[in-house]
Design a protein around this motif. Structure first.
Motif, short mmCIF file in Angstrom:
data_model
loop_
_atom_site.label_atom_id
_atom_site.label_comp_id
_atom_site.label_asym_id
_atom_site.label_seq_id
_atom_site.Cartn_x
_atom_site.Cartn_y
_atom_site.Cartn_z
N SER A 112 11.76 8.46 10.00
CA SER A 112 11.44 9.34 8.88
C SER A 112 11.38 10.80 9.31
N GLU A 113 10.97 11.07 10.56
CA GLU A 113 10.94 12.45 11.04
C GLU A 113 12.35 13.02 11.11
N LYS A 116 14.07 14.20 7.87
CA LYS A 116 13.81 15.54 7.34
C LYS A 116 14.96 16.50 7.65
N ASP A 160 3.74 6.82 3.92
CA ASP A 160 3.66 8.14 4.54
C ASP A 160 3.98 9.18 3.47
N THR A 163 5.40 12.83 4.74
CA THR A 163 6.81 12.87 5.15
C THR A 163 7.72 12.70 3.94
N ILE A 334 0.50 16.23 7.66
CA ILE A 334 1.59 17.07 8.18
C ILE A 334 1.04 17.90 9.33
#
Length: 366
Positions: A112-113, A116, A160, A163, A334
């Protein structure tokens, strides 16, 4: 013989002033983590410094990638990460009640990071391929909406929320900059406002608690409101110049939860005060200014949208975290980029900076 002729071209093309700012932010973060650990390099500062050096090298290597190379990987990277998010849902690693990681043996990866970054590249690539005459067509709206919605839904299921919000903001920012009419965003905002009660009912219990505590932190001062109340106390007690290095009480006496991760700004503000807060915010603003300058110098539609999208992604990291620790937004997990302990957000931000350097190098070369 000029001084520039003695410096190899690859080194001349690196924006050293911007990297110096990034190193200053990360170095200040190590000082804060050292203090948060009670004056010890372990368990946070030492490993954080090692991660930073590794990801900084990655960013410099990424700066050597040409614009065409970034274009070619935009859609495949998005598809691969989307598949990895599905894999997380099926057999991901669980920690702290959340299923967000893939255990690859040598590392635990949080797809998921990376999404972005991938969502910015993929949506920018879509609008780069879309004819200018079709920018106001239905196709220009529904395809990016699906591209943004699929990963956001998968990330929400982990769960999450923070995110998922970042992914949506990154993709929607690129769509807005591509020229989608403003009235559509206003209409979508009104529709989301109308659907807010339904969204609250679908949230996990702890997520609803965070929204309610944001509206009234004092309603549960020893429970879900404890984080934000202690964060405000730490920031306020720092005054103008702070209590001094290693002089924080909220963090050292364990009143401030997550003092090395999400609430690291409160730890910093208690010891360095308003002056320290203004200094680090000013450094972030200079990095963001450089990023928007890269977008302004970019020669193609794809590179302009990508540079602006990556820069706003870094901005959202900073803005959401600062709003969160000051009680101006709900706590959504965050971190403060380059300062909070942890490798995932640091990797994402330095990948953004590496791609921005690549776009800047291509623009200057052309």
């Amino acid at each position: 013989m000029s001084r520039d002729s003695l410096v190899p071209p690859p080194l001349r093309q690196i924006p050293w002033k911007m990297l110096a700012l990034v190193c200053a932010i990360a170095g200040f973060g190590l000082v804060v983590l050292y203090s948060a650990a009670g004056g010890s390099m372990t368990p946070w500062a030492q490993s954080q410094g090692t991660r930073f050096l590794a990801f900084l090298l990655l960013a410099i290597l990424l700066s050597r990638v040409g614009e065409e190379g970034v274009k070619q990987v935009a859609i495949p990277a998005y598809v691969i990460l989307l598949g990895m998010l599905v894999a997380v849902e099926l057999f991901g690693f669980v920690r702290g009640g959340s299923r967000r990681w893939l255990d690859l043996g040598i590392i635990r990866l949080q797809p998921s990071e990376l999404m972005k970054v991938a969502i910015v590249l993929a949506v920018a690539r879509f609008y780069d391929l879309l004819p200018a005459s079709a920018i106001r067509s239905w196709t220009a709206i529904w395809i990016p909406a699906v591209m943004i919605g699929l990963p956001a839904i998968l990330v929400m299921a982990q769960p999450d929320l923070g995110t998922a919000i970042m992914i949506c903001l990154g993709g929607v920012t690129v769509a807005f900059l591509a020229g989608i009419p403003l009235r559509l965003f206003v209409g979508a905002a009104l529709a989301l406002a109308a659907a807010l009660p339904l969204a609250l009912s679908m949230m996990h219990g702890y997520q609803r608690d965070r929204v309610e505590i944001f509206l009234n932190p004092e309603s549960d001062p020893l429970g879900t409101g404890y984080h934000i109340i202690q964060s405000k106390i730490a920031i306020g007690s720092g005054g103008v110049f702070g209590k001094g290095f290693l002089g924080g009480t909220q963090s050292h006496l364990d009143y401030l939860p997550e003092r090395h991760t999400d609430f690291v700004f409160a730890t910093m503000a208690e010891e360095w005060g308003l002056a320290g807060g203004i200094a680090i915010i000013g450094a972030y603003l200079l990095v963001l200014r450089w990023g928007m300058g890269v977008a302004g110098r970019a020669r193609s539609r794809f590179s302009r949208l990508t540079a602006a999208g990556l820069t706003t992604t870094i901005f959202f990291y900073v803005a959401i975290n600062l709003s969160m620790v000051m009680g101006l937004a709900p706590v959504v997990g965050i971190p403060l980029p380059l300062v909070s302990f942890g490798g995932s957000a640091m990797m994402t931000v330095l990948i953004c900076l590496g791609l921005l350097m690549a776009i800047d190098r291509s623009a200057r070369r052309n």
